[in-house]
Design an enzyme around this catalytic site. Structure first.
Site, mmCIF file in Angstrom:
data_model
loop_
_atom_site.group_PDB
_atom_site.id
_atom_site.type_symbol
_atom_site.label_atom_id
_atom_site.label_comp_id
_atom_site.label_asym_id
_atom_site.label_seq_id
_atom_site.Cartn_x
_atom_site.Cartn_y
_atom_site.Cartn_z
ATOM 1 N N ASP A 87 7.219 -9.770 -11.083
ATOM 2 C CA ASP A 87 7.783 -8.502 -11.522
ATOM 3 C C ASP A 87 8.932 -8.823 -12.474
ATOM 4 O O ASP A 87 9.238 -9.982 -12.748
ATOM 5 C CB ASP A 87 8.224 -7.656 -10.322
ATOM 6 C CG ASP A 87 9.322 -8.322 -9.518
ATOM 7 O OD1 ASP A 87 9.844 -9.363 -9.957
ATOM 8 O OD2 ASP A 87 9.658 -7.815 -8.442
ATOM 9 N N SER A 88 9.599 -7.775 -12.984
ATOM 10 C CA SER A 88 10.618 -8.013 -14.010
ATOM 11 C C SER A 88 12.004 -8.215 -13.418
ATOM 12 O O SER A 88 12.920 -8.618 -14.107
ATOM 13 C CB SER A 88 10.668 -6.829 -14.956
ATOM 14 O OG SER A 88 11.179 -5.695 -14.255
ATOM 15 N N GLY A 89 12.157 -7.916 -12.148
ATOM 16 C CA GLY A 89 13.485 -7.988 -11.541
ATOM 17 C C GLY A 89 14.209 -6.650 -11.558
ATOM 18 O O GLY A 89 15.189 -6.461 -10.845
ATOM 19 N N GLY A 90 13.714 -5.726 -12.395
ATOM 20 C CA GLY A 90 14.409 -4.439 -12.540
ATOM 21 C C GLY A 90 14.481 -3.646 -11.249
ATOM 22 O O GLY A 90 15.530 -3.096 -10.901
ATOM 23 N N PHE A 91 13.368 -3.617 -10.529
ATOM 24 C CA PHE A 91 13.331 -2.830 -9.301
ATOM 25 C C PHE A 91 14.370 -3.316 -8.293
ATOM 26 O O PHE A 91 15.092 -2.529 -7.689
ATOM 27 C CB PHE A 91 11.926 -2.876 -8.695
ATOM 28 C CG PHE A 91 11.776 -2.024 -7.466
ATOM 29 C CD1 PHE A 91 11.612 -0.646 -7.582
ATOM 30 C CD2 PHE A 91 11.809 -2.583 -6.203
ATOM 31 C CE1 PHE A 91 11.479 0.149 -6.444
ATOM 32 C CE2 PHE A 91 11.682 -1.800 -5.061
ATOM 33 C CZ PHE A 91 11.508 -0.428 -5.192
ATOM 34 N N ASP A 141 11.717 -2.369 -16.533
ATOM 35 C CA ASP A 141 11.656 -0.908 -16.567
ATOM 36 C C ASP A 141 12.818 -0.335 -15.767
ATOM 37 O O ASP A 141 13.479 -1.068 -15.027
ATOM 38 C CB ASP A 141 10.325 -0.403 -15.988
ATOM 39 C CG ASP A 141 10.133 -0.832 -14.539
ATOM 40 O OD1 ASP A 141 10.737 -1.861 -14.131
ATOM 41 O OD2 ASP A 141 9.373 -0.183 -13.802
ATOM 42 N N GLN A 245 6.319 5.074 -16.409
ATOM 43 C CA GLN A 245 7.263 5.739 -15.492
ATOM 44 C C GLN A 245 7.112 7.251 -15.644
ATOM 45 O O GLN A 245 6.153 7.726 -16.242
ATOM 46 C CB GLN A 245 8.699 5.275 -15.789
ATOM 47 C CG GLN A 245 8.984 3.846 -15.330
ATOM 48 C CD GLN A 245 9.041 3.711 -13.804
ATOM 49 O OE1 GLN A 245 8.983 4.694 -13.067
ATOM 50 N NE2 GLN A 245 9.125 2.466 -13.330
ATOM 51 N N GLY A 272 7.461 3.289 -10.087
ATOM 52 C CA GLY A 272 8.212 4.442 -9.597
ATOM 53 C C GLY A 272 7.463 5.311 -8.616
ATOM 54 O O GLY A 272 7.818 6.472 -8.408
ATOM 55 N N ASP A 322 0.155 -4.202 -4.719
ATOM 56 C CA ASP A 322 0.947 -5.174 -3.958
ATOM 57 C C ASP A 322 1.814 -4.386 -3.001
ATOM 58 O O ASP A 322 2.130 -3.213 -3.265
ATOM 59 C CB ASP A 322 1.859 -5.993 -4.876
ATOM 60 C CG ASP A 322 3.109 -5.214 -5.263
ATOM 61 O OD1 ASP A 322 3.010 -4.356 -6.171
ATOM 62 O OD2 ASP A 322 4.174 -5.403 -4.642
ATOM 63 N N CYS A 360 -12.061 -7.672 14.007
ATOM 64 C CA CYS A 360 -11.581 -8.578 12.952
ATOM 65 C C CYS A 360 -12.131 -9.991 13.139
ATOM 66 O O CYS A 360 -12.242 -10.480 14.260
ATOM 67 C CB CYS A 360 -10.053 -8.604 12.968
ATOM 68 S SG CYS A 360 -9.323 -9.699 11.736
ATOM 69 N N CYS A 362 -10.711 -12.727 11.640
ATOM 70 C CA CYS A 362 -9.734 -13.725 11.183
ATOM 71 C C CYS A 362 -9.499 -14.777 12.262
ATOM 72 O O CYS A 362 -9.827 -14.578 13.429
ATOM 73 C CB CYS A 362 -8.418 -13.068 10.771
ATOM 74 S SG CYS A 362 -7.264 -12.715 12.113
ATOM 75 N N CYS A 365 -7.520 -13.576 15.323
ATOM 76 C CA CYS A 365 -8.268 -12.753 16.272
ATOM 77 C C CYS A 365 -9.334 -13.560 17.004
ATOM 78 O O CYS A 365 -9.724 -13.219 18.114
ATOM 79 C CB CYS A 365 -8.887 -11.555 15.552
ATOM 80 S SG CYS A 365 -7.632 -10.327 15.094
ATOM 81 N N HIS A 391 -2.831 -12.355 10.413
ATOM 82 C CA HIS A 391 -3.805 -11.290 10.684
ATOM 83 C C HIS A 391 -3.658 -10.137 9.691
ATOM 84 O O HIS A 391 -4.648 -9.646 9.140
ATOM 85 C CB HIS A 391 -3.672 -10.758 12.106
ATOM 86 C CG HIS A 391 -4.399 -9.455 12.282
ATOM 87 N ND1 HIS A 391 -5.759 -9.385 12.456
ATOM 88 C CD2 HIS A 391 -3.958 -8.167 12.224
ATOM 89 C CE1 HIS A 391 -6.133 -8.121 12.517
ATOM 90 N NE2 HIS A 391 -5.060 -7.358 12.375
#
Lengths: 423, 423
Positions: A87-91, A141, A245, A272, A322, A360, A362, A365, A391
């Site tokens: 990411d850009s770091g802005g958030f 952003d 945005q 956003g 994500d 599941c 995995c 499990c 899991h």
């Protein structure tokens, strides 16, 4: 494109990056400080993680992008061979309430670690991400909180537009510089504009069916006969994504989307969202905004969401998502299962020798019981977080596999109805 | 016995337990609360852990031995298929300064969790360990701190002797009860006295050479031609070990050893060492005490030690050891390497892209760098402890493999000299 679901806007594709191909729709686990909390890279590979997200803000502060560059980039530093999106770091900067200040130039902030002052501009965000060596870079952003006034939302959206142009200019300049320095040995000269995209999506009418056997594996597999049509199936250069945005205002979203498309990016994110607005608003904005974006470019919905959100947003044409939810909830003792959320640290599981999720497959499990994992949480053992995270991520990735499978099989509607019918 | 080193008292053998055979000398990682901190059971198997130690005190308090019994025993509860040794809980109780009080009957203590009062007797310690379903049970002993007066040491040693008889009586009674209830279907009637032992050690003069190929794997492998002579190669019943006390006083150790042998156990531990005494005293007591114990029974040195201690104590006839050092040090950022201890969280490793130990073949050293692991420690990431623990345990187990290999190859002296020459 590999497939488009007839009953929804869902689509399945292939995303080409310098570190390999990612099947979409894709979920990216969050590896904030170059580590997906409680997981080894071996385990991430084992459960079929196609692409990771790493946080520029955290890595810039510690260990520093110059250190990572000196050590050969983020992939080598953390020993992760598959794609990484930063990411850009802005958030993060804007989440530091009271510690950040936005100007036309960029954003001033103080480190949450030691209070030291820093400045992040659209250009600096590019410089850091290029030093990290990510496969997909995000523009800086400005993301406003929910609710925000129309004026605040519009101002931030417009600033994001101006920053987007600066980021794109810097990125283009850097790539030109890199290409010049590499000379003719650099195989993809001039291709940055057409670089990474969702495989074959440039042909809206083409629909290739692939055998299901190829959809099961965590790592994408391809055969010669696949006829994947992409402008550049093997890009060696990182890809830049713009970010739309505009809060929950559809006219602002439309304006932002138009500007991003006009600037021209290889992929487009929806920023956003999932910041507190009602879920119906999220879905509405996702659907209407996704429609405005070029169909041959990947669409990334940032920071979303629950397992249900994955199905709902993929149905609205989203290719990438994500969220920290599967990893963070795991550490708090909450796991996602086919029967809904289970707070495994609850006393009721003290003598429950069933798996976290009976449906599941995995490795957690298959081996460990609720009673044991509950005990580990109560005893404060690290293994509690390890097993629950393993899991939860498997559950998310398995949900994505089911989504991709349903799209390619043309019966996405069945999966979608099941999710909507769930309690 | 598989082999006896001609130049020292070191010996290599096979320990038969209800959950399989353990190659000795063996190191047991500590899984206090039914978890070796920061490790999954899969990883423990992968690095070749033969036997685990679990703490009776912790499991008795949480989740409780009755809960574990109801869930099918400790192996099933924690999903660990290989052997488990449980301590008696005595050491932990007596470490609770001011919280415990020793009487002839047993020891009163208060839980470190909630202050609730509890009583642990020799019989109760057996009952708990039988409920847990461990492969090797330890008698309740009284362990004194270092230094202690002769009188204190003697009193505790004598009390341990009286408790040992009571533990043995209880154990014999329980086994008889179990056998009765199982009827003739129980295959090892009357064999508890001859049960588990170091494979073939009853024949002092026999020395079987086995091909080296069999020594490399983490799990013991056997072939029909091995002619392993043991009283009972497949015991289905847990084994009881006595514990020799007596501090660093050789006459008290002699008295205690004689009493334990007179009572008759299937294995003998050396307790009350590595509690602060000088290392030369530890080695002296280990050597002189080991000599007093029957050569056909396994000898377990409790709570020891450093990688050098493993080599030194195996040379003095020790077959089993355990210690929290590899796991605890790992969590503090200290790793053991072929070049000595490395405090990997130190700033000097910030740009060191070499492995933790250039001579190590573990999966951590093959994949991750010092700079990355150092970053994980600084960033407070759980993966730091996971990777450092994995490496340290591998290093310990690899040291044990080298010890066993050297004994079977007849050149233990070379290994021993190398350790003594190390800085």
């Amino acid at each position: 494109m590999i497939a488009r679901d007839p009953s929804s806007r869902a689509r399945a594709g292939l995303l080409y990056t310098p570190h390999g191909i990612v099947e979409t729709p894709a979920f990216m686990p969050v590896g904030t400080s170059a580590s997906v909390k409680a997981m080894t890279q071996e385990q991430l590979e084992e459960i079929g993680v196609g692409m990771l997200l790493a946080n520029t803000y955290h890595l810039y502060l510690r260990p520093g992008h110059e250190t990572i560059r000196a050590l050969g980039g983020l992939h080598r530093f953390m020993s992760w061979p598959r794609p990484i999106l930063t990411d850009s770091g802005g958030f993060q900067v804007m989440s530091l309430k009271g510690l950040g200040r936005v100007t036309e130039d960029g954003v001033w902030f103080r480190s949450h670690l030691d209070g030291s002052p820093h400045f992040l501009s659209p250009e600096k965000a590019m410089e850091i991400q290029l030093a990290l060596g990510a496969d997909i870079l995000m523009i800086l952003d400005e993301c406003v909180e929910y609710p925000s006034s129309y004026e605040t939302t519009r101002r931030a959206m417009q600033l994001t537009g101006r920053w987007a142009r600066r980021a794109k200019d810097y990125y283009d300049g850097e790539l030109a510089r890199i290409e010049d320095s590499r000379g003719s040995g650099f195989g993809v000269r001039g291709s940055q504009k057409e670089g990474t995209g969702v495989g074959g999506l440039e042909d809206e009418d083409e629909k290739l069916e692939t055998p299901n056997s190829k959809l099961e594996a965590g790592r994408p597999k391809f055969e010669a006969g696949d006829s994947l049509r992409t402008p550049n199936p093997e890009p060696r250069i990182p890809t830049l994504f713009g970010i739309v945005q505009g809060g929950v205002d559809k006219s602002l979203r439309r304006e932002s989307a138009a500007e991003m498309v006009e600037i021209g990016f290889q992929g487009y994110a929806l920023g956003g969202l999932s910041v507190g607005e009602p879920k119906s608003e999220t879905y509405d904005v996702v659907e209407s905004t996704a429609e405005l974006l070029p169909p041959d470019r990947p669409r990334y919905l940032m920071g979303v969401g629950t397992p249900e959100d994955l199905v709902e947003c993929a149905a609205r044409g989203i290719d990438m998502m994500d969220c920290v939810m599967p990893t963070r909830n795991a550490r708090n003792g909450t796991v996602f299962t086919s029967e809904g959320k289970v707070v495994v640290k609850n006393a009721r599981y003290a003598r429950d020798d069933g798996p976290l999720d009976p449906a599941c497959g995995c490795s957690v499990c298959r081996r460990y019981s609720r009673s044991y994992i509950r005990h580990l949480f109560v005893a404060g053992e690290m293994l509690a977080a390890i097993l629950a995270t393993h899991h939860n991520l498997y559950f998310y990735l398995d949900t994505m596999r089911k989504i991709r499978h349903a799209i390619r099989s043309g019966d996405y509607n069945k999966l979608w109805s099941r999710v909507r019918a769930a309690p």
